[in-house]
Write a protein that holds these residues in place. Structure first.
Motif, PDB file in Angstrom:
ATOM      1  N   TRP A 482       0.839  -1.202   0.000  1.00  0.00           N
ATOM      2  CA  TRP A 482       0.000   0.000   0.000  1.00  0.00           C
ATOM      3  C   TRP A 482       0.878   1.258   0.000  1.00  0.00           C
ATOM      4  O   TRP A 482       0.649   2.204  -0.751  1.00  0.00           O
ATOM      5  N   THR A 487      -2.158  -0.462  -4.332  1.00  0.00           N
ATOM      6  CA  THR A 487      -3.323  -0.492  -3.452  1.00  0.00           C
ATOM      7  C   THR A 487      -4.171  -1.751  -3.635  1.00  0.00           C
ATOM      8  O   THR A 487      -4.654  -2.326  -2.658  1.00  0.00           O
ATOM      9  N   ASP A 488      -4.357  -2.185  -4.885  1.00  0.00           N
ATOM     10  CA  ASP A 488      -5.232  -3.346  -5.115  1.00  0.00           C
ATOM     11  C   ASP A 488      -4.646  -4.619  -4.498  1.00  0.00           C
ATOM     12  O   ASP A 488      -5.354  -5.375  -3.828  1.00  0.00           O
ATOM     13  N   ALA A 491      -5.029  -4.299  -0.732  1.00  0.00           N
ATOM     14  CA  ALA A 491      -6.397  -4.526  -0.254  1.00  0.00           C
ATOM     15  C   ALA A 491      -6.722  -6.019  -0.271  1.00  0.00           C
ATOM     16  O   ALA A 491      -7.342  -6.546   0.664  1.00  0.00           O
ATOM     17  N   ILE A 514      -7.657   2.640   3.300  1.00  0.00           N
ATOM     18  CA  ILE A 514      -7.759   2.627   1.825  1.00  0.00           C
ATOM     19  C   ILE A 514      -9.110   3.218   1.397  1.00  0.00           C
ATOM     20  O   ILE A 514      -9.172   4.094   0.524  1.00  0.00           O
ATOM     21  N   THR A 517      -9.087   7.021   1.906  1.00  0.00           N
ATOM     22  CA  THR A 517      -8.330   7.783   0.905  1.00  0.00           C
ATOM     23  C   THR A 517      -9.047   7.746  -0.447  1.00  0.00           C
ATOM     24  O   THR A 517      -8.846   8.618  -1.277  1.00  0.00           O
ATOM     25  N   GLN A 518      -9.887   6.735  -0.655  1.00  0.00           N
ATOM     26  CA  GLN A 518     -10.640   6.665  -1.919  1.00  0.00           C
ATOM     27  C   GLN A 518     -12.053   7.235  -1.766  1.00  0.00           C
ATOM     28  O   GLN A 518     -12.918   7.004  -2.613  1.00  0.00           O
TER      29      GLN A 518
END
Lengths: 594, 188
Positions: A482, A487-488, A491, A514, A517-518
């Motif tokens: 991360w 990120t993916d 996660a 996460i 932040t999204q």
């Protein structure tokens, strides 16, 4: 001010010299070459009989009595003719073995400050004196004892803090590693130019480190087993050595103040953590150590940083006596090395660190041929060592996990991996360096973080290979991914970790981060709520939850969460300020209250 | 056997010109000579050599007490021997209180017992059968390998095994094992 180590010296030079000397002593040719030396040594007493008053007392006063006097760490005094005569045979043995005075590094005498080693001539002096029957000599030749400073070595501190409660060390058993939380009553941030430890019971403290906790984490661990402090060698990751300083203590180590412009900043709410290695003495002992703080108004504008060469993937098979651990790090900028701090546990055997300069020459920076955990600490270079950008720093540690290593904590030996307990192992070589400017500091920090992240990711993968359902390892791997923008992948790992260990709060916390932040606030809220439900001590999850509620317009829930965050971590200024803003807004619009 | 030896001692004294034996003997803390082999009827006599300021000997204080508590009731006579002539009876008593040592204390300033037990350092031990027959001498256990090099815990408890064997009339597994500690200072 600065210097290069002599160019062209190879790091293995010392070893080569030594082995050559040893092997040639056994040869037939060598004795004739040695003969003049033998005559020289034999001729030594011709200048007069070796006596206590003339020859022995000066060496003992300078090199032994610093600790071997009442109130200090030495178990018995070495101050009078009777004291020293009685132990003459012991002194000859321990000095010949270089067990005393204690000093681990070999190599040139002028490399580090406070080098306690005796010269070969001084060691021979003890031997000659013992063989001569320990004569006392004329009283007028006895030198006066050094004027040792009693109490605080650096003078009266500006602030003295103390372990809040006495700790009782049991009479016997294994050595104890204990961490004591020492709050500091500060009204405002202060610049610290020096810090001095005064263990009130020096006989039991074998070595110690002082670190700083800005998060309030250690307060929660304090006293949970019914005694002051908490056990173990592992401190939470948030507990740090104050920016760019090593604060280690061992018997006989001189206290020293930082030069103006060096030092570090201590803020209100931060705790000192005294990490002490304690040795039982045969009777119950009490400890209530004091720490003296010396402040300055000169801000620490000189830029220092610490970084580490390390390995987390060590996996030492039982019975091996030469397990090798290596790491290297390329300096992105010019630095001046100020000090060096090696760290391993009881299996560490030989420690080497060196620099490979851009031209290809290699220079030793630290060599410890016979590592002893009990005498660990940092070593400060007598003159800073200039290491230009592009220099490769390398460490090479050897470990002995066989049963011929008496210090081996496992008998019979067993496979040992990385870990913070005394029965685990570690391999770290820390450097403290000075930098030219803030740009360089940022570049070094970036390179060091990258190096550390790679090592840590390697460690997480190493553990996942052992156990694919290791949720802790998977969470750490996710965190590193991360922080590198993956990120993916991160996660996915957090979700797997949450499934593998449903009671573990951290994967939920990071999933919340996460989502936040999204800008998926509802999902973020759900993850943070799960995190604080699983771990009501997770102050950061409470803080984040507060901001999510704020984003969702739920002021009351935001206030409640931020209050919990602040309660758990009084040093959380963001929570404090936001809370104040909410309360202010609330009082400005009282009708907005639901 | 014992009687024969005792009978010889006065002759030895005469030959040396005046009887030196009482002056050489171990002393109780009142300064009176004491014969540890005659003071208590015991099948096994255990001498433990300690000193007031040897950190290794002090670390063994709880173990010494434990050995005493375990074996004294089975007929072993224990004596804590201070062989450093500079240690006064008062200091020795204080030391025993400080380290919770509840054993008979004696001084051996002239090293009569020290020589008999072949003791060189503190802590070390000696186990005797009646007739001053030395059957074990040396370390208490193997925790210390040399000064500054020690195991986290002992692996071999040589002294306990020796006493156990002696009390059960079995062969002592080893008769000597090198002790690590502080040298007993020679006579002044």
């Amino acid at each position: 001010m600065t210097r290069h180590l002599p160019q062209g010296t190879r790091p293995d030079l010392l070893k080569t010299n030594r082995s050559r000397r040893r092997s040639s002593l056994g040869s037939l040719v060598r004795p004739t070459v040695l003969l003049p030396l033998v005559f020289l040594l034999a001729g030594f007493p011709a200048t007069g009989e070796v006596t206590f008053n003339k020859d022995i007392a000066p060496v003992v006063f300078q090199n032994c009595a610093t600790c071997h006097r009442p109130g200090q760490s030495g178990p018995f005094p070495l101050l009078t003719y009777a004291d020293i005569k009685k132990r003459a045979k012991q002194i000859v043995e321990v000095t010949a073995r270089r067990y005393m005075p204690p000093w681990l590094p070999d190599g040139p005498k002028d490399l580090f400050l406070g080098d306690r080693r005796l010269s070969e001539a001084q060691i021979q002096l003890f031997r000659t004196w013992l063989e001569a029957g320990t004569p006392e000599g004329p009283a007028q030749e006895l030198p006066t004892k050094p004027n040792w400073t009693e109490g605080w070595q650096l003078g009266q501190p500006d602030l003295v803090v103390q372990m809040p409660k006495k700790y009782t060390l049991p009479a016997e058993g294994r050595d104890v590693y204990r961490n004591f939380v020492i709050p500091v009553p500060l009204g405002k941030a202060r610049y610290v130019r020096a810090l001095e430890l005064q263990p009130d019971n020096r006989r039991i403290v074998h070595h110690a480190f002082i670190k700083v906790d800005a998060t309030g984490e250690v307060r929660k661990m304090d006293g949970t087993d019914g005694q002051p402090g908490f056990a173990g060698m592992n401190l939470p990751e948030q507990v740090k050595t104050p920016s760019g300083c090593f604060l280690s203590w061992q018997p006989g180590k001189m206290s020293s103040a930082e030069a103006p412009g060096f030092g570090w900043t201590l803020k209100p709410g931060q705790d000192l953590v005294l990490q002490a290695h304690l040795r039982p003495t045969g009777k119950p002992e009490e400890l209530q150590a004091q720490v003296g703080l010396y402040f300055t108004d000169i801000p620490p504008t000189n830029l220092t940083a610490v970084f580490v060469l390390c390995s987390f993937t060590l996996d030492i098979p039982a019975g091996t006596n030469d397990y090798l651990v290596e790491d290297s790090f390329v300096l992105p900028v010019d630095v001046e090395a100020l000090s060096v701090l090696p760290h391993t546990h009881y299996l560490g055997k030989r420690i080497e660190g060196w620099a490979v300069f851009p031209g290809g020459t290699r220079e030793p920076l630290l060599r410890i041929p016979d590592w002893d955990f009990n005498w660990q600490g940092d070593y400060r270079y007598a003159r800073p060592v200039h290491l230009p950008a592009g220099t490769i720093l390398q460490m090479r540690y050897l470990y002995d996990n066989s049963n011929t290593n008496p210090r081996n904590p496992n008998q019979p030996p067993k496979e040992v991996r990385y870990g913070p307990q005394s029965s685990d192992e570690m391999g770290e070589l820390w450097f403290q360096v000075q930098l030219k400017n803030t740009n360089d500091l940022a570049r070094l920090a970036e390179a060091s973080n990258e190096h550390h992240a790679r090592a840590f990711a390697g460690y997480a993968q190493f553990r996942l290979k052992q156990n694919p359902h290791d949720a802790r390892a998977r969470t750490e791997l996710g965190f590193i991914q991360w922080s590198h923008g993956r990120t993916d992948e991160a996660a996915a790992n957090f979700r797997t970790a949450a499934a593998d260990e449903p009671a573990f709060d951290q994967p939920h916390y990071y999933l919340g981060v996460i989502h936040r932040t999204q800008h998926r606030l509802a999902e973020a809220r759900a993850e943070f709520q799960t995190a604080v439900k699983l771990n009501p001590q997770n102050s950061r999850a409470f803080g984040n939850l507060g901001f999510v509620f704020l984003g969702l317009g739920d002021l009351e829930s935001a206030e409640r969460s931020l209050r919990s965050a602040l309660e758990l971590n009084p040093a959380d200024d963001l929570a404090r300020n936001t809370l104040q803003a909410i309360v202010k807004q609330r009082s400005a619009n009282p009708e907005s209250r639901p | 056997m014992v009687h024969v030896r005792l009978a010889w001692i006065p002759v030895g004294c005469l030959l040396l010109g005046g009887c030196a034996a009482p002056r050489q003997a171990a002393l109780d803390l009142n300064g009176s000579p004491i014969n540890v082999f005659a003071a208590k009827p015991a099948s096994v006599t255990v001498l433990l050599f300690v000193s007031n300021d040897c950190p290794i000997a002090n670390r063994y204080a709880p173990e010494i007490q434990r050995l005493h508590d375990r074996f004294a009731c089975r007929g072993a006579a224990f004596w804590l021997v201070h062989a450093d002539p500079s240690e006064s009876p008062v200091e020795i008593q204080q030391h025993a209180r400080l380290y919770h040592l509840d054993l008979p204390l004696i001084r051996d300033p002239h090293h009569q017992l020290t020589r008999l037990a072949k003791a060189e350092v503190t802590p070390s031990a000696a186990v005797f059968f009646p007739g001053r027959k030395l059957i074990y001498h040396g370390r208490i256990d193997d925790r210390f390998v040399e000064l500054g090099r020690e195991r986290p815990e002992a692996m071999n408890h040589d002294l306990a095994e020796a006493i156990e064997a002696a009390l059960s009339h079995k062969r002592v597994p080893v008769s000597a094992a090198k002790a690590v500690g502080c040298y007993i200072p020679s006579e002044p």
